[in-house]
Scaffold this motif. Structure first.
Motif, PDB file in Angstrom:
ATOM      1  N   ASN A   1     -18.428   1.939 -10.378  1.00  0.00           N
ATOM      2  CA  ASN A   1     -18.237   3.332  -9.966  1.00  0.00           C
ATOM      3  C   ASN A   1     -18.425   4.280 -11.144  1.00  0.00           C
ATOM      4  N   ARG A   2     -17.994   3.850 -12.335  1.00  0.00           N
ATOM      5  CA  ARG A   2     -18.179   4.711 -13.511  1.00  0.00           C
ATOM      6  C   ARG A   2     -19.656   4.866 -13.850  1.00  0.00           C
ATOM      7  N   SER A   3     -20.424   3.765 -13.651  1.00  0.00           N
ATOM      8  CA  SER A   3     -21.847   3.904 -13.969  1.00  0.00           C
ATOM      9  C   SER A   3     -22.543   4.779 -12.928  1.00  0.00           C
ATOM     10  N   LEU A   4     -22.049   4.765 -11.692  1.00  0.00           N
ATOM     11  CA  LEU A   4     -22.627   5.636 -10.654  1.00  0.00           C
ATOM     12  C   LEU A   4     -22.197   7.089 -10.851  1.00  0.00           C
ATOM     13  N   ALA A   5     -20.969   7.257 -11.299  1.00  0.00           N
ATOM     14  CA  ALA A   5     -20.390   8.608 -11.387  1.00  0.00           C
ATOM     15  C   ALA A   5     -19.432   8.690 -12.574  1.00  0.00           C
ATOM     16  N   PRO A   6     -19.968   8.998 -13.758  1.00  0.00           N
ATOM     17  CA  PRO A   6     -19.134   8.994 -14.972  1.00  0.00           C
ATOM     18  C   PRO A   6     -17.993  10.005 -14.917  1.00  0.00           C
ATOM     19  N   ASP A   7     -18.095  10.975 -14.024  1.00  0.00           N
ATOM     20  CA  ASP A   7     -17.043  12.003 -13.939  1.00  0.00           C
ATOM     21  C   ASP A   7     -15.847  11.526 -13.117  1.00  0.00           C
ATOM     22  N   ILE A   8     -15.960  10.353 -12.484  1.00  0.00           N
ATOM     23  CA  ILE A   8     -14.859   9.874 -11.643  1.00  0.00           C
ATOM     24  C   ILE A   8     -14.111   8.745 -12.353  1.00  0.00           C
ATOM     25  N   GLU A   9     -12.809   8.871 -12.400  1.00  0.00           N
ATOM     26  CA  GLU A   9     -11.956   7.933 -13.142  1.00  0.00           C
ATOM     27  C   GLU A   9     -11.159   7.060 -12.167  1.00  0.00           C
ATOM     28  N   THR A  10     -11.008   5.769 -12.469  1.00  0.00           N
ATOM     29  CA  THR A  10     -10.178   4.889 -11.629  1.00  0.00           C
ATOM     30  C   THR A  10      -8.804   4.738 -12.272  1.00  0.00           C
ATOM     31  N   PHE A  11      -7.775   4.958 -11.477  1.00  0.00           N
ATOM     32  CA  PHE A  11      -6.383   4.784 -11.929  1.00  0.00           C
ATOM     33  C   PHE A  11      -5.835   3.522 -11.303  1.00  0.00           C
ATOM     34  N   PHE A  12      -5.254   2.640 -12.109  1.00  0.00           N
ATOM     35  CA  PHE A  12      -4.627   1.437 -11.557  1.00  0.00           C
ATOM     36  C   PHE A  12      -3.120   1.596 -11.560  1.00  0.00           C
ATOM     37  N   MET A  13      -2.515   1.211 -10.451  1.00  0.00           N
ATOM     38  CA  MET A  13      -1.061   1.288 -10.371  1.00  0.00           C
ATOM     39  C   MET A  13      -0.514  -0.051  -9.905  1.00  0.00           C
ATOM     40  N   MET A  14       0.638  -0.424 -10.465  1.00  0.00           N
ATOM     41  CA  MET A  14       1.294  -1.675 -10.075  1.00  0.00           C
ATOM     42  C   MET A  14       2.382  -1.371  -9.047  1.00  0.00           C
TER      43      MET A  14
ATOM     44  N   HIS B   1       0.841  -1.204   0.000  1.00  0.00           N
ATOM     45  CA  HIS B   1       0.000   0.000   0.000  1.00  0.00           C
ATOM     46  C   HIS B   1       0.879   1.258   0.000  1.00  0.00           C
ATOM     47  N   VAL B   2       1.929   1.240   0.837  1.00  0.00           N
ATOM     48  CA  VAL B   2       2.822   2.412   0.921  1.00  0.00           C
ATOM     49  C   VAL B   2       3.441   2.701  -0.443  1.00  0.00           C
ATOM     50  N   ASP B   3       3.850   1.635  -1.120  1.00  0.00           N
ATOM     51  CA  ASP B   3       4.433   1.754  -2.460  1.00  0.00           C
ATOM     52  C   ASP B   3       3.441   2.451  -3.417  1.00  0.00           C
ATOM     53  N   ILE B   4       2.181   2.045  -3.359  1.00  0.00           N
ATOM     54  CA  ILE B   4       1.162   2.630  -4.246  1.00  0.00           C
ATOM     55  C   ILE B   4       0.934   4.110  -3.881  1.00  0.00           C
ATOM     56  N   ILE B   5       0.902   4.412  -2.593  1.00  0.00           N
ATOM     57  CA  ILE B   5       0.699   5.816  -2.177  1.00  0.00           C
ATOM     58  C   ILE B   5       1.861   6.670  -2.682  1.00  0.00           C
ATOM     59  N   GLU B   6       3.091   6.155  -2.528  1.00  0.00           N
ATOM     60  CA  GLU B   6       4.254   6.921  -2.995  1.00  0.00           C
ATOM     61  C   GLU B   6       4.225   7.113  -4.512  1.00  0.00           C
ATOM     62  N   ARG B   7       3.804   6.094  -5.237  1.00  0.00           N
ATOM     63  CA  ARG B   7       3.674   6.240  -6.690  1.00  0.00           C
ATOM     64  C   ARG B   7       2.583   7.267  -7.018  1.00  0.00           C
ATOM     65  N   GLY B   8       1.518   7.248  -6.248  1.00  0.00           N
ATOM     66  CA  GLY B   8       0.438   8.214  -6.446  1.00  0.00           C
ATOM     67  C   GLY B   8       0.931   9.648  -6.262  1.00  0.00           C
ATOM     68  N   LEU B   9       1.820   9.818  -5.291  1.00  0.00           N
ATOM     69  CA  LEU B   9       2.346  11.169  -5.020  1.00  0.00           C
ATOM     70  C   LEU B   9       3.227  11.687  -6.157  1.00  0.00           C
ATOM     71  N   GLU B  10       3.744  10.764  -6.972  1.00  0.00           N
ATOM     72  CA  GLU B  10       4.537  11.187  -8.142  1.00  0.00           C
ATOM     73  C   GLU B  10       3.622  11.794  -9.213  1.00  0.00           C
ATOM     74  N   VAL B  11       2.349  11.446  -9.143  1.00  0.00           N
ATOM     75  CA  VAL B  11       1.410  11.864 -10.188  1.00  0.00           C
ATOM     76  C   VAL B  11       0.462  12.961  -9.687  1.00  0.00           C
ATOM     77  N   PHE B  12       0.044  12.854  -8.424  1.00  0.00           N
ATOM     78  CA  PHE B  12      -0.946  13.792  -7.877  1.00  0.00           C
ATOM     79  C   PHE B  12      -0.328  14.640  -6.764  1.00  0.00           C
ATOM     80  N   ASP B  13      -0.836  15.870  -6.627  1.00  0.00           N
ATOM     81  CA  ASP B  13      -0.320  16.758  -5.570  1.00  0.00           C
ATOM     82  C   ASP B  13      -0.752  16.258  -4.194  1.00  0.00           C
ATOM     83  N   ARG B  14      -1.942  15.651  -4.142  1.00  0.00           N
ATOM     84  CA  ARG B  14      -2.497  15.247  -2.842  1.00  0.00           C
ATOM     85  C   ARG B  14      -3.120  13.865  -2.982  1.00  0.00           C
ATOM     86  N   VAL B  15      -2.825  12.986  -2.022  1.00  0.00           N
ATOM     87  CA  VAL B  15      -3.464  11.663  -2.006  1.00  0.00           C
ATOM     88  C   VAL B  15      -4.225  11.523  -0.693  1.00  0.00           C
TER      89      VAL B  15
END
Ligand code: ADP
Length: 168
Positions: A107-120, A19-33
């Protein structure tokens, strides 16, 4: 430029180095996680919501760009309330795919404006799950290197306290 942000939801029972690895990767892409800790996972959790939130806060105490919140209800509602349109999920192996695919499309059918990002995660963490950590620790095996230090401490006190087994 406007701030970019993403929500990373899960049970985190407990948070692992995967999980920590994914959060750190997320921080490379997003300003806030925003790490979103599910209050009532289906199975009875080993750690209370408060404990799971506190451990994650401790791990990321020096990173202001990581926020930790407990949530229940619909994830897409929570994401919107946080002002974000992105949900991060981790993909370890093919076995994760079917469930994650279902959730992302629901989630997309509930909220088309929200996108899911997958990270390895790093290859070293592809076999790692909270479930494996709980099982190994509960049987007295070492989970050092698999979970951050605050989790190791908390596991030791929780499991030695309740089941009288030793975690090295
Ligand atoms: P859930 O309870 O929904 O399965 P978890 O708390 O186990 O959620 O995990 C939250 C997210 O993190 C999920 O997308 C899961 O696939 C991902 N994840 C869990 N462990 C790892 C790992 N070792 N490496 C990468 N992603 C992971």
């Amino acid at each position: 430029m406007p701030e970019t942000s993403a929500v990373y939801p899960g049970s985190f029972d407990p948070i692992t180095n995967g999980h920590v690895d994914i959060i750190e990767r997320g921080l490379e892409v997003f300003d806030r996680v925003v790490v979103a800790v599910l209050k009532n996972p289906k199975k009875r959790p080993l750690f209370t919501t408060k404990e799971r939130v506190r451990m994650i806060q401790e791990i990321f105490a020096s990173k202001r760009e990581v926020e930790v919140r407990a949530f229940d209800g619909l994830l897409v509602d929570f994401a919107r309330a946080q002002g974000t349109r992105v949900v991060i999920r981790g993909l370890r192996a093919v076995s994760d795919f079917e469930y994650e695919f279902q959730m992302a499309l629901m989630n997309r059918s509930l909220a088309p404006d929200i996108e899911t990002f997958f990270m390895m995660p790093s290859v070293a963490y592809t076999f790692l799950s909270s479930n494996v950590v709980r099982e190994v620790a509960g049987l007295g095996g070492s989970v050092e290197g698999l979970v951050p230090a605050p989790v190791l401490r908390k596991l030791r006190s929780k499991i030695t306290g309740s089941k009288k087994v030793q975690i090295p």
